[in-house]
Write an enzyme that holds these catalytic residues in place. Structure first.
Site, PDB file in Angstrom:
ATOM      1  N   LYS A   1       0.808  -1.224   0.000  1.00 56.58           N
ATOM      2  CA  LYS A   1       0.000   0.000   0.000  1.00 56.58           C
ATOM      3  C   LYS A   1       0.839   1.271   0.000  1.00 56.58           C
ATOM      4  CE  LYS A   1      -4.171  -1.750   1.994  1.00 56.58           C
ATOM      5  NZ  LYS A   1      -5.128  -1.454   3.049  1.00 56.58           N
TER       6      LYS A   1
ATOM      7  N   LYS B   1      -1.693   2.266   9.500  1.00 50.27           N
ATOM      8  CA  LYS B   1      -2.120   1.199   8.579  1.00 50.27           C
ATOM      9  C   LYS B   1      -0.945   0.336   8.135  1.00 50.27           C
ATOM     10  CE  LYS B   1      -5.373   2.369   5.484  1.00 50.27           C
ATOM     11  NZ  LYS B   1      -6.087   3.146   4.443  1.00 50.27           N
TER      12      LYS B   1
ATOM     13  N   ARG C   1      -8.155  -7.273  -8.913  1.00 51.64           N
ATOM     14  CA  ARG C   1      -8.891  -8.522  -9.146  1.00 51.64           C
ATOM     15  C   ARG C   1     -10.375  -8.207  -9.284  1.00 51.64           C
ATOM     16  NH1 ARG C   1     -11.464  -8.440  -4.242  1.00 51.64           N
ATOM     17  NH2 ARG C   1     -10.181  -7.551  -2.595  1.00 51.64           N
TER      18      ARG C   1
HETATM   19  P1  ADP Z   1      -8.074  -3.108   3.746  1.00 51.40           P
HETATM   20  O1  ADP Z   1      -7.156  -3.407   2.596  1.00 51.40           O
HETATM   21  O2  ADP Z   1      -7.620  -3.719   5.021  1.00 51.40           O
HETATM   22  O3  ADP Z   1      -9.504  -3.364   3.422  1.00 51.40           O
HETATM   23  P2  ADP Z   1      -8.407  -0.229   3.207  1.00 51.40           P
HETATM   24  O4  ADP Z   1      -7.284   0.720   3.089  1.00 51.40           O
HETATM   25  O5  ADP Z   1      -9.111  -0.623   1.952  1.00 51.40           O
HETATM   26  O6  ADP Z   1      -7.910  -1.521   4.013  1.00 51.40           O
HETATM   27  O7  ADP Z   1      -9.472   0.355   4.211  1.00 51.40           O
HETATM   28  C1  ADP Z   1     -10.592  -0.394   4.616  1.00 51.40           C
HETATM   29  C2  ADP Z   1     -11.611   0.507   5.296  1.00 51.40           C
HETATM   30  O8  ADP Z   1     -11.013   1.165   6.429  1.00 51.40           O
HETATM   31  C3  ADP Z   1     -12.119   1.628   4.415  1.00 51.40           C
HETATM   32  O9  ADP Z   1     -13.183   1.230   3.582  1.00 51.40           O
HETATM   33  C4  ADP Z   1     -12.555   2.626   5.483  1.00 51.40           C
HETATM   34  O10 ADP Z   1     -13.786   2.211   6.043  1.00 51.40           O
HETATM   35  C5  ADP Z   1     -11.504   2.489   6.545  1.00 51.40           C
HETATM   36  N1  ADP Z   1     -10.394   3.466   6.338  1.00 51.40           N
HETATM   37  C6  ADP Z   1      -9.259   3.256   5.625  1.00 51.40           C
HETATM   38  N2  ADP Z   1      -8.478   4.382   5.607  1.00 51.40           N
HETATM   39  C7  ADP Z   1      -9.134   5.321   6.328  1.00 51.40           C
HETATM   40  C8  ADP Z   1      -8.856   6.696   6.703  1.00 51.40           C
HETATM   41  N3  ADP Z   1      -7.751   7.328   6.320  1.00 51.40           N
HETATM   42  N4  ADP Z   1      -9.786   7.345   7.460  1.00 51.40           N
HETATM   43  C9  ADP Z   1     -10.915   6.735   7.874  1.00 51.40           C
HETATM   44  N5  ADP Z   1     -11.220   5.445   7.564  1.00 51.40           N
HETATM   45  C10 ADP Z   1     -10.362   4.737   6.806  1.00 51.40           C
END
Ligand code: ADP
Length: 453
Positions: A116, A158, A291
């Protein structure tokens, strides 16, 4: 030309691919674990090969067994579905080394988007707006504090290799940061074998809006509109809908253009999803999924396009069967993920389905691989199936969903069907007045009402 596709997956998504193969006149090979000897995908494919015992590591994730299955059956291509090996760059590399077509993007693109931190840097380079955050990896608490103070709290720590919402921790204030940082790191290490983390501004009330793209190897990139996946529990999507009520045609066209330009810029191939958080009229990239996604039928419903067919065509070197001008978004669609879980506690409920009766009628689609008498094994995810409804507008779509849910009968295991009845009865949902945190709040208030009553 691809003549036989091995589907390295199980359940409803394996069935989804078998259906596309059948309609395209391509032979299909199912693979399965011993726990899935009697699964529907095994029965419906033209051929099947047992990969090994129940645990996914010994079967659905066992790359040597899958390669052997390709060789035994003469399959010349592999469709990975979602989950399992679908975003495993090494798998794509190994297939290529064996002269077998991977139905998906290049291994390099999978690798890039799987990290990421690298993905975010690439997004910036390609002109995609991102969530404000650290400049790459954050190595220790001191650096995390520095970034947090500069950006302002709350922040989100994250995992670089994150997925499924794991390795993600919020720090509301400076005082929470050391703990959030350490927990995110150790969770990331345990789940992904990689403890690299980064920091993002925590957005308070965003929507999750993702753009579906399809690209061929001739330089064409088309977007198929968005899906609003804001209704989440523990960062897992529960109900998805399209179009999103917060985007108008101009906003959609604008972000669509940014994304398709970016895809052309990196020569992306196949289908993909660019995920954004959307707040106060601004898009913020969070990640790209290289995907087919669980919720792809929502897009299929409003565009009339078979995304799996396009994946196969692109893998075959063909030109996309549509251009941007051909894409017309028609009506409204919603998808409910129906899981074998308790509808309030969400505790998994594997076991034997005694009765299964699926709804039907105009605008109703069920993607499921279960049947009466089928025993849901405890080894894999708890998805029973997806109910997708499509209608002329959102109001009619909700009515159609309501009537379809009333027709659905599943006995023998607990299911999340009652959750969707409760959602449909909620005024905020009816008005589409929600953000990514709304569902958690709704579930909590329901639980409190229950304890009080
Ligand atoms: P994963 O790959 O674990 O699914 P993502 O980056 O796609 O992680 O994030 C999953 C969810 O987490 C998002 O849909 C959102 O609900 C929450 N999220 C991610 N980044 C943020 C952020 N910067 N602020 C608030 N919520 C976030």
């Amino acid at each position: 030309m691809i003549s036989k596709i091995l589907i390295a997956n199980r359940g409803e998504i394996a069935l989804r691919v078998i259906r596309a193969c059948r309609e395209m006149g391509i032979a299909s090979v199912a693979v399965h674990s011993t726990a899935d000897n009697h699964a529907m995908h095994v029965g419906l494919a033209d051929e099947s090969v047992c990969l090994g015992p129940a645990p996914a590591a010994n079967s659905y994730l066992n790359i040597p067994s899958i390669i052997a299955a390709c060789e035994i059956t003469g399959a010349d291509a592999v469709h990975p579905g979602y989950g399992f090996l679908s975003e495993n760059a090494k798998f794509a590399d190994i297939l290529e080394a064996h002269g077998i077509t991977f139905i998906g993007p290049t291994a390099d693109h999978i690798r890039l988007m799987g990290d990421k931190i690298a993905a975010k840097a690439k997004a910036i380079e390609l002109g995609i707006p991102v969530v404000p955050g650290s400049d790459g990896e954050v190595k220790d608490v001191a650096e995390a504090l520095k970034v947090g103070r500069e950006m302002g709290f709350p922040v989100l720590v994250k995992a670089a290799s994150g997925g499924g919402g794991r390795g993600m921790k919020i720090a509301k204030t400076e005082d929470d940061l050391a703990e959030a940082f350490t927990t995110a790191r150790s969770e990331a290490k345990a789940a992904f074998g990689d403890d690299a983390v980064y920091i993002e501004k925590y957005l308070e009330k965003p929507r999750h809006i993702e753009i579906q793209v399809a690209c061929d190897t001739h330089g064409n990139a088309v977007h198929l509109g968005e899906r609003d996946c804001s209704l989440q529990r523990r960062h897992q999507k529960v109900l998805e809908e399209a179009p999103s009520t917060v985007l108008d045609d101009a906003a959609r066209a604008k972000i669509g253009k940014i994304v398709t330009n970016a895809m052309q810029g990196m020569s992306y191939r196949g289908v993909g999803t660019i995920e954004f958080l959307y707040e106060k009229g601004e898009f913020y990239f969070i990640e790209m999924n290289t995907r087919l996604q669980v919720e792809h039928p929502v897009t299929e419903a409003i565009t009339g396009i078979d995304l799996v067919r396009e994946q196969i065509r692109v893998a075959n070197g063909e030109v996309l069967s549509f251009t941007q001008d051909d894409i017309v978004l028609s009506g409204h669609a919603m998808e409910c993920r129906i899981n074998a879980e308790h509808p309030e506690t969400f505790v998994p409920s594997p076991g034997k389905i005694q009765t299964y009766h699926a709804p039907g009628g105009l605008g109703v689609r069920i993607d499921s691989a279960v049947f009466s008498g089928y025993a849901i094994p405890p080894y894999y995810d708890s998805l029973i199936g997806k109910l997708i409804v499509h209608a002329a507008d959102r109001e009619t779509c909700m009515r159609r969903l309501d009537r379809a849910l009333r027709e659905f009968a599943i006995d023998g295991v607990e299911t999340t069907l009652p959750l969707f009845h409760r959602l449909l009865a909620n005024e905020d949902f009816q008005k589409a007045d929600y953000d990514i945190h709304w569902l958690e709040g709704f579930l909590q208030s329901e639980a409190e009402k229950k304890t009080a009553g």
